[in-house]
Motif scaffolding. Structure first.
Motif, mmCIF file in Angstrom:
data_model
loop_
_atom_site.group_PDB
_atom_site.id
_atom_site.type_symbol
_atom_site.label_atom_id
_atom_site.label_comp_id
_atom_site.label_asym_id
_atom_site.label_seq_id
_atom_site.Cartn_x
_atom_site.Cartn_y
_atom_site.Cartn_z
ATOM 1 N N THR A 113 0.819 -1.222 0.000
ATOM 2 C CA THR A 113 0.000 0.000 0.000
ATOM 3 C C THR A 113 0.850 1.268 0.000
ATOM 4 O O THR A 113 0.385 2.322 -0.432
ATOM 5 N N GLY A 114 2.092 1.170 0.499
ATOM 6 C CA GLY A 114 2.937 2.356 0.591
ATOM 7 C C GLY A 114 2.460 3.369 1.621
ATOM 8 O O GLY A 114 2.849 4.537 1.582
ATOM 9 N N LEU A 115 1.624 2.942 2.575
ATOM 10 C CA LEU A 115 1.035 3.868 3.545
ATOM 11 C C LEU A 115 1.935 4.143 4.742
ATOM 12 O O LEU A 115 1.864 5.208 5.347
ATOM 13 N N LEU A 116 2.781 3.181 5.105
ATOM 14 C CA LEU A 116 3.567 3.323 6.321
ATOM 15 C C LEU A 116 4.490 4.537 6.258
ATOM 16 O O LEU A 116 5.137 4.794 5.241
ATOM 17 N N ASP A 117 4.515 5.286 7.365
ATOM 18 C CA ASP A 117 5.423 6.431 7.525
ATOM 19 C C ASP A 117 5.221 7.501 6.457
ATOM 20 O O ASP A 117 6.176 8.171 6.048
ATOM 21 N N THR A 118 3.984 7.671 6.012
ATOM 22 C CA THR A 118 3.673 8.729 5.051
ATOM 23 C C THR A 118 3.051 9.919 5.770
ATOM 24 O O THR A 118 2.686 9.836 6.941
ATOM 25 N N GLY B 246 -18.905 0.680 9.504
ATOM 26 C CA GLY B 246 -19.168 1.421 8.272
ATOM 27 C C GLY B 246 -18.116 2.478 8.008
ATOM 28 O O GLY B 246 -17.684 2.681 6.867
ATOM 29 N N MET B 247 -17.674 3.158 9.062
ATOM 30 C CA MET B 247 -16.620 4.152 8.910
ATOM 31 C C MET B 247 -15.294 3.489 8.527
ATOM 32 O O MET B 247 -14.508 4.038 7.754
ATOM 33 N N ALA B 248 -15.047 2.297 9.071
ATOM 34 C CA ALA B 248 -13.834 1.566 8.690
ATOM 35 C C ALA B 248 -13.880 1.173 7.217
ATOM 36 O O ALA B 248 -12.860 1.216 6.514
ATOM 37 N N ASP B 249 -15.060 0.798 6.739
ATOM 38 C CA ASP B 249 -15.203 0.499 5.311
ATOM 39 C C ASP B 249 -14.942 1.727 4.456
ATOM 40 O O ASP B 249 -14.376 1.634 3.357
ATOM 41 N N LEU B 250 -15.339 2.899 4.952
ATOM 42 C CA LEU B 250 -15.060 4.136 4.233
ATOM 43 C C LEU B 250 -13.554 4.357 4.132
ATOM 44 O O LEU B 250 -13.044 4.732 3.067
ATOM 45 N N VAL B 251 -12.832 4.108 5.214
ATOM 46 C CA VAL B 251 -11.374 4.241 5.182
ATOM 47 C C VAL B 251 -10.776 3.250 4.190
ATOM 48 O O VAL B 251 -9.875 3.585 3.418
ATOM 49 N N THR B 252 -11.284 2.010 4.201
ATOM 50 C CA THR B 252 -10.820 1.009 3.236
ATOM 51 C C THR B 252 -10.964 1.521 1.809
ATOM 52 O O THR B 252 -10.053 1.401 0.983
ATOM 53 N N THR B 253 -12.112 2.124 1.512
ATOM 54 C CA THR B 253 -12.369 2.632 0.167
ATOM 55 C C THR B 253 -11.465 3.821 -0.149
ATOM 56 O O THR B 253 -10.964 3.946 -1.272
ATOM 57 N N LEU B 254 -11.218 4.691 0.831
ATOM 58 C CA LEU B 254 -10.403 5.873 0.585
ATOM 59 C C LEU B 254 -8.951 5.526 0.294
ATOM 60 O O LEU B 254 -8.316 6.135 -0.567
ATOM 61 N N ASP C 188 -7.820 2.720 -0.939
ATOM 62 C CA ASP C 188 -7.721 1.981 -2.203
ATOM 63 C C ASP C 188 -9.114 1.881 -2.806
ATOM 64 O O ASP C 188 -9.880 0.965 -2.479
ATOM 65 N N PRO C 189 -9.485 2.837 -3.684
ATOM 66 C CA PRO C 189 -10.838 2.867 -4.251
ATOM 67 C C PRO C 189 -11.227 1.608 -5.009
ATOM 68 O O PRO C 189 -12.413 1.356 -5.228
#
Length: 606
Positions: free
Chosen positions: A28-33, A157-165, A167-168
């Motif tokens: 995902t490349g998310l760590l330490d961003t 539901g909010m966690a699912d929103l984060v999942t979508t944000l 990685d759409p």
């Protein structure tokens, strides 16, 4: 990081498919961003929704958990062995710990036995590809508590929103977190629907509204959560009646809904004009045959012509959501036009360009003299931040600070400010121009509360060879009040370096006298809104005189800001105010011009 051994792989802290999960997390490349304002808005909304002091979006790494977004949590990562989320990612439903102090899995956890003293935890999984959990979206509290099934669904539901944000291309399991009310979309479905509408609909005919139910928290205490949920169902029905062109409705917090509707280019031209809409918002709801004033307030923004992405929409939602809490209780409706939307667009641009502006040193400082009321000589300066943006023009300092907080670089901005001003002080010192003068800079409570603040300040003072007493830090009064205990520790450490402190805009806060004796401040700066009225307003005159007297009694110097004319200067001197500052003497000056004044021993007329 190293390869995990078999023992680690069988530990209860690790996912059954840990190797694949770690590979997915890395991809995902998310760590330490850098922080993402969209995610920060969600975690902030969670604290409001669940009425908790802490909310996190965590990523569970091999030996640590790292926080991509955090509210109310000081550190940016912890050891994985102390992680509640490492347990949460091993199941598909919300993981709840009602009282960690009596839970054998966590009772000896340092996050429980010491700061931040976690008692309650609830976390919902955020997924990557192949539905492998990356981490959680979680809420935490310092007191034991529980959450209902409906609250669990909202968190999921909010966690699912984060999942979508993040990685759409990932779609959460269909129906896994569907709301009980078919007319209310889940957050991720709402964002998807709105993004589609922005591309398919005439955006000049679209508007977005936030509806806040101010009475809902009171109802939760008096009638319980289930009654509140039925009241919310009635609210949704009323929303669809008020907005027949509604495209999407979602719940963004415990007591807030968001609606996007067409044919609202002018509310006055819809089936409900503004007067009727205001009346409708005042009308009580009937719940279980009981009339209830839910205290509904609506903020409406129109049109959405300049919006094209979910990121912009989330920024608008956050702005309106914040503004909604500030509406007077008697005012049920507020309508915003292009001005607010343009302001949000500009702030997005500022956030986008701020890091490069710091790298390119496009942000600079001007220096406004502080004049000794008796000798009329320059006693010091206030350093004022300046940025001439290539498309926006001059950017106000509060906007720069706000953007730095939004993108998580407030400490970088503070370091830049300190280094730039201390460099100028070092230059004046080499020219033997200081002669007891100091330069003041504005520091936010958030910057001052950081555990990094004292060490950063000490390092930069030493690097530039500037004595601490040449620097004064100005603190906003309301910021100190809200963070008093944390601020005090760093203030006291900084004063050991010789650094001085001033309370800025004194008199505009709500608890001045009750905490003033606890703040080791050296200076009170009288807010210019009082100074500008002293010529013709007896109350302001009395207040200013009282503040000067208070400063004298407590051993603090006083500075009058916003001196615009000779009469104000003479009156402030008569009150025995120590220093004067304002356009009557000089506007903020370039460093070169300030240097010239110091060399000439400038003396100002009164």
């Amino acid at each position: 990081m190293g390869t995990m051994n078999n023992e680690a792989m069988t530990s209860p802290h690790f996912h059954p498919h840990e190797a694949r999960r770690m590979e997915t997390l890395r991809s995902t490349g998310l760590l330490d961003t850098d922080p993402d304002p969209r995610l920060d808005q969600i975690t902030k909304l969670l604290t409001d929704t669940f009425d908790v002091p802490m909310a996190l979006f965590t990523l569970v790494d091999e030996n640590r958990q790292w926080f991509k977004s955090r509210v109310g949590f000081e550190v940016c990562e912890t050891l994985r062995q102390h992680s509640f989320c490492a347990h949460a990612i091993q199941q598909d439903d919300v993981f709840e710990v009602r009282d960690a102090s009596i839970d054998e899995r966590f009772s000896n956890n340092p996050l429980v036995t010491s700061e931040p003293f976690i008692r309650f935890y609830a976390g919902a999984q955020v997924y990557g590809r192949n539905r492998l959990p990356l981490g959680t979206l979680c809420v935490l509290d310092t007191v034991p508590r529980t959450i209902t099934e409906k609250e669990k669904k909202l968190l999921a539901g909010m966690a699912d929103l984060v999942t979508t944000l993040i990685d759409p291309s990932i779609s959460p399991l269909a129906g896994s977190n569907a709301t009980t009310n078919a007319e209310v979309l889940s957050p991720e479905a709402f964002v998807s629907k709105v993004e589609q509408s922005l591309h398919k609909e005439d955006r000049s005919q679209l508007g977005l509204g936030i509806v806040q139910l101010h009475g809902l928290k009171r109802l939760r205490k008096t009638r319980g959560f289930e009654f509140c949920e039925r009241a919310c169902d009635e609210t949704v029905k009323a929303l669809y009646k008020l907005a027949p062109g509604a495209l999407a409705v979602t719940r963004i917090s415990f007591n807030q809904y968001c609606i996007v509707a067409r044919q609202y280019a002018s509310i006055a031209h819809t089936s409900l004009n503004t007067d009727k809409l205001e009346q409708a918002l005042h009308r009580p709801l009937t719940v279980d045959d009981i009339d209830v004033d839910i205290q509904a307030h609506m903020l409406w923004a129109q049109p959405l012509s300049g919006f094209s992405s979910s990121k912009q929409i989330l920024s608008l939602i956050a702005e309106l959501s914040s503004s909604c809490t500030q509406l007077p209780t008697h005012r049920r409706l507020a309508i915003y036009g292009d001005e607010l939307l343009e302001e949000i667009h500009q702030q997005d641009v500022i956030r986008s360009d701020l890091s490069s502006a710091l790298s390119n040193r496009d942000i600079f400082f001007e220096y406004q003299p502080k004049v000794d009321a008796v000798s009329r000589e320059i006693f010091g300066f206030e350093a004022l931040m300046r940025w001439h943006h290539p498309t926006l023009g001059p950017v106000a300092p509060p906007k720069i600070v706000e953007a730095s907080i939004d993108i998580g670089i407030e400490q970088t901005l503070l370091g830049y400010t300190l280094a730039t001003v201390l460099s100028q002080l070092a230059d004046w010192k080499r020219q033997n121009l200081l002669n007891g003068m100091n330069v003041a800079i504005n520091v936010t409570a958030a910057e001052l509360c950081s555990p990094l603040f004292p060490t950063t300040l000490a390092r930069l003072l030493e690097e530039h060879g500037v004595p601490g007493n040449c620097l004064e830090l100005e603190l906003l009064e309301d910021g100190i009040v809200g963070n008093l205990e944390r601020c005090l520790t760093n203030i006291n450490q900084s004063k050991k370096l010789g650094v001085q402190f001033a309370i800025d805009d004194f008199g505009t806060g709500f608890s001045s006298l009750s905490y003033l004796h606890r703040i080791p401040a050296d200076t009170l700066k009288i807010d210019k809104t009082f100074v500008e009225r002293i010529e013709d307003d007896q109350t302001s005159t009395a207040l200013v005189n009282s503040i000067v007297t208070l400063g004298r009694i407590t051993g603090m110097k006083t500075v009058a800001e916003g001196i615009e004319n000779q009469a104000q200067a003479i009156m402030m001197k008569a009150f025995q105010c120590d220093y004067l500052q304002g356009y009557y003497f000089d506007r903020p000056l370039s460093a070169a011009r300030a240097t010239q004044l110091m060399k000439n021993n400038k003396k100002y007329p009164l």
